[in-house]
Design a protein around this motif. Structure first.
Motif, PDB file in Angstrom:
ATOM      1  N   PHE A 145      47.277  92.036  67.040  1.00  0.00           N
ATOM      2  CA  PHE A 145      46.651  90.729  67.258  1.00  0.00           C
ATOM      3  C   PHE A 145      46.779  90.303  68.714  1.00  0.00           C
ATOM      4  O   PHE A 145      45.816  89.815  69.312  1.00  0.00           O
ATOM      5  CB  PHE A 145      47.260  89.655  66.345  1.00  0.00           C
ATOM      6  N   GLU A 146      47.944  90.491  69.313  1.00  0.00           N
ATOM      7  CA  GLU A 146      48.131  90.103  70.705  1.00  0.00           C
ATOM      8  C   GLU A 146      47.240  90.919  71.634  1.00  0.00           C
ATOM      9  O   GLU A 146      46.707  90.400  72.607  1.00  0.00           O
ATOM     10  CB  GLU A 146      49.602  90.243  71.121  1.00  0.00           C
ATOM     11  N   GLN A 147      47.075  92.209  71.319  1.00  0.00           N
ATOM     12  CA  GLN A 147      46.187  93.050  72.122  1.00  0.00           C
ATOM     13  C   GLN A 147      44.745  92.575  72.014  1.00  0.00           C
ATOM     14  O   GLN A 147      44.026  92.494  73.003  1.00  0.00           O
ATOM     15  CB  GLN A 147      46.289  94.508  71.675  1.00  0.00           C
ATOM     16  N   ARG A 148      44.323  92.254  70.793  1.00  0.00           N
ATOM     17  CA  ARG A 148      42.962  91.758  70.603  1.00  0.00           C
ATOM     18  C   ARG A 148      42.767  90.417  71.291  1.00  0.00           C
ATOM     19  O   ARG A 148      41.718  90.171  71.894  1.00  0.00           O
ATOM     20  CB  ARG A 148      42.644  91.613  69.119  1.00  0.00           C
ATOM     21  N   LEU A 149      43.764  89.546  71.194  1.00  0.00           N
ATOM     22  CA  LEU A 149      43.669  88.234  71.832  1.00  0.00           C
ATOM     23  C   LEU A 149      43.566  88.382  73.344  1.00  0.00           C
ATOM     24  O   LEU A 149      42.734  87.730  73.987  1.00  0.00           O
ATOM     25  CB  LEU A 149      44.875  87.372  71.458  1.00  0.00           C
ATOM     26  N   PHE A 150      44.385  89.261  73.916  1.00  0.00           N
ATOM     27  CA  PHE A 150      44.324  89.500  75.356  1.00  0.00           C
ATOM     28  C   PHE A 150      42.965  90.061  75.759  1.00  0.00           C
ATOM     29  O   PHE A 150      42.364  89.636  76.749  1.00  0.00           O
ATOM     30  CB  PHE A 150      45.454  90.454  75.780  1.00  0.00           C
ATOM     31  N   ALA A 151      42.461  91.013  74.965  1.00  0.00           N
ATOM     32  CA  ALA A 151      41.145  91.604  75.261  1.00  0.00           C
ATOM     33  C   ALA A 151      40.040  90.563  75.130  1.00  0.00           C
ATOM     34  O   ALA A 151      39.099  90.538  75.929  1.00  0.00           O
ATOM     35  CB  ALA A 151      40.883  92.784  74.333  1.00  0.00           C
ATOM     36  N   ALA A 152      40.148  89.695  74.126  1.00  0.00           N
ATOM     37  CA  ALA A 152      39.143  88.634  73.942  1.00  0.00           C
ATOM     38  C   ALA A 152      39.171  87.657  75.106  1.00  0.00           C
ATOM     39  O   ALA A 152      38.113  87.280  75.636  1.00  0.00           O
ATOM     40  CB  ALA A 152      39.398  87.896  72.627  1.00  0.00           C
ATOM     41  N   HIS A 153      40.357  87.248  75.520  1.00  0.00           N
ATOM     42  CA  HIS A 153      40.468  86.330  76.657  1.00  0.00           C
ATOM     43  C   HIS A 153      39.930  86.974  77.932  1.00  0.00           C
ATOM     44  O   HIS A 153      39.251  86.327  78.726  1.00  0.00           O
ATOM     45  CB  HIS A 153      41.916  85.891  76.850  1.00  0.00           C
ATOM     46  N   ARG A 154      40.238  88.247  78.113  1.00  0.00           N
ATOM     47  CA  ARG A 154      39.746  88.951  79.294  1.00  0.00           C
ATOM     48  C   ARG A 154      38.219  89.046  79.277  1.00  0.00           C
ATOM     49  O   ARG A 154      37.563  88.824  80.288  1.00  0.00           O
ATOM     50  CB  ARG A 154      40.383  90.337  79.371  1.00  0.00           C
ATOM     51  N   GLU A 155      37.648  89.353  78.114  1.00  0.00           N
ATOM     52  CA  GLU A 155      36.193  89.470  78.008  1.00  0.00           C
ATOM     53  C   GLU A 155      35.513  88.120  78.246  1.00  0.00           C
ATOM     54  O   GLU A 155      34.525  88.032  78.971  1.00  0.00           O
ATOM     55  CB  GLU A 155      35.799  90.005  76.628  1.00  0.00           C
ATOM     56  N   LEU A 156      36.053  87.056  77.642  1.00  0.00           N
ATOM     57  CA  LEU A 156      35.454  85.734  77.828  1.00  0.00           C
ATOM     58  C   LEU A 156      35.562  85.275  79.284  1.00  0.00           C
ATOM     59  O   LEU A 156      34.627  84.689  79.826  1.00  0.00           O
ATOM     60  CB  LEU A 156      36.108  84.721  76.884  1.00  0.00           C
ATOM     61  N   ALA A 157      36.709  85.535  79.915  1.00  0.00           N
ATOM     62  CA  ALA A 157      36.869  85.152  81.316  1.00  0.00           C
ATOM     63  C   ALA A 157      35.915  85.937  82.210  1.00  0.00           C
ATOM     64  O   ALA A 157      35.350  85.392  83.165  1.00  0.00           O
ATOM     65  CB  ALA A 157      38.314  85.378  81.757  1.00  0.00           C
ATOM     66  N   SER A 158      35.704  87.212  81.891  1.00  0.00           N
ATOM     67  CA  SER A 158      34.799  88.023  82.713  1.00  0.00           C
ATOM     68  C   SER A 158      33.343  87.574  82.563  1.00  0.00           C
ATOM     69  O   SER A 158      32.534  87.806  83.451  1.00  0.00           O
ATOM     70  CB  SER A 158      34.925  89.498  82.354  1.00  0.00           C
ATOM     71  N   LYS A 159      33.020  86.930  81.450  1.00  0.00           N
ATOM     72  CA  LYS A 159      31.649  86.452  81.227  1.00  0.00           C
ATOM     73  C   LYS A 159      31.445  85.030  81.736  1.00  0.00           C
ATOM     74  O   LYS A 159      30.381  84.456  81.565  1.00  0.00           O
ATOM     75  CB  LYS A 159      31.305  86.541  79.750  1.00  0.00           C
ATOM     76  N   GLY A 160      32.484  84.438  82.353  1.00  0.00           N
ATOM     77  CA  GLY A 160      32.341  83.132  82.982  1.00  0.00           C
ATOM     78  C   GLY A 160      32.678  81.935  82.112  1.00  0.00           C
ATOM     79  O   GLY A 160      32.389  80.799  82.487  1.00  0.00           O
ATOM     80  N   VAL A 161      33.303  82.144  80.967  1.00  0.00           N
ATOM     81  CA  VAL A 161      33.682  81.036  80.092  1.00  0.00           C
ATOM     82  C   VAL A 161      34.976  80.423  80.628  1.00  0.00           C
ATOM     83  O   VAL A 161      35.913  81.137  80.989  1.00  0.00           O
ATOM     84  CB  VAL A 161      33.878  81.532  78.640  1.00  0.00           C
ATOM     85  N   GLN A 162      35.025  79.097  80.677  1.00  0.00           N
ATOM     86  CA  GLN A 162      36.225  78.421  81.191  1.00  0.00           C
ATOM     87  C   GLN A 162      37.377  78.575  80.207  1.00  0.00           C
ATOM     88  O   GLN A 162      37.183  78.638  78.994  1.00  0.00           O
ATOM     89  CB  GLN A 162      35.934  76.945  81.414  1.00  0.00           C
ATOM     90  N   GLU A 163      38.593  78.582  80.741  1.00  0.00           N
ATOM     91  CA  GLU A 163      39.773  78.818  79.899  1.00  0.00           C
ATOM     92  C   GLU A 163      39.942  77.742  78.826  1.00  0.00           C
ATOM     93  O   GLU A 163      40.348  78.030  77.706  1.00  0.00           O
ATOM     94  CB  GLU A 163      41.040  78.898  80.742  1.00  0.00           C
ATOM     95  N   LEU A 164      39.634  76.500  79.133  1.00  0.00           N
ATOM     96  CA  LEU A 164      39.770  75.443  78.137  1.00  0.00           C
ATOM     97  C   LEU A 164      38.797  75.629  76.969  1.00  0.00           C
ATOM     98  O   LEU A 164      39.032  75.104  75.888  1.00  0.00           O
ATOM     99  CB  LEU A 164      39.554  74.062  78.767  1.00  0.00           C
TER     100      LEU A 164
END
Length: 128
Positions: A3-22
């Motif tokens: 789960f932590e690996q998937r969460l990290f990958a999801a956060h990385r993918e969303l950040a790379s696509k320009g989605v704000q962290e909030l």
């Protein structure tokens, strides 16, 4: 650990696509994760989960505020509960649609494929 690996990958993918962290890591989700809940980012949740969680949380916050600061002496309890449920349902539906559309616009990798996600596998999951 997956789960932590998937969460990290999801956060990385969303950040790379320009989605704000909030947007992809809201404070409430962060707090609930510290208490041990395994919550996916809202962009990766199912439509019904977003509808219920967004609608219910907004109803719990908005309802008492409206009752104590505006409706207490003006409307009946039944009317107030009906209005709260209509507002919460509409808000939950709107937010679920927003996250569904945003997930389609960003062409996000499905949650199940995230830990082993590479540019090559991401292309395989893209709609044609």
């Amino acid at each position: 650990m997956p789960f932590e690996q998937r969460l990290f990958a999801a956060h990385r993918e969303l950040a790379s696509k320009g989605v704000q962290e909030l947007n992809y890591n809201p404070p409430l989700c962060r707090l609930l994760r510290k208490f041990g809940w395994q919550l996916k980012p809202p962009h990766y949740e199912h439509f019904m989960v977003n509808l219920i969680s967004m609608g219910l949380s907004m109803g719990i916050i908005w309802g008492p505020l409206m009752w104590f600061f505006g409706w207490e002496h003006e409307v009946s309890l039944g009317y107030a509960l009906r209005q709260i449920s209509v507002f919460a349902s509409c808000f939950g539906l709107l937010m679920a649609i927003v996250f569904w559309v945003r997930r389609r616009q960003l062409k996000l990798t499905p949650w199940e494929a995230l830990p082993h996600s590479t540019p090559r596998t991401q292309q395989r999951w893209q709609p044609r």
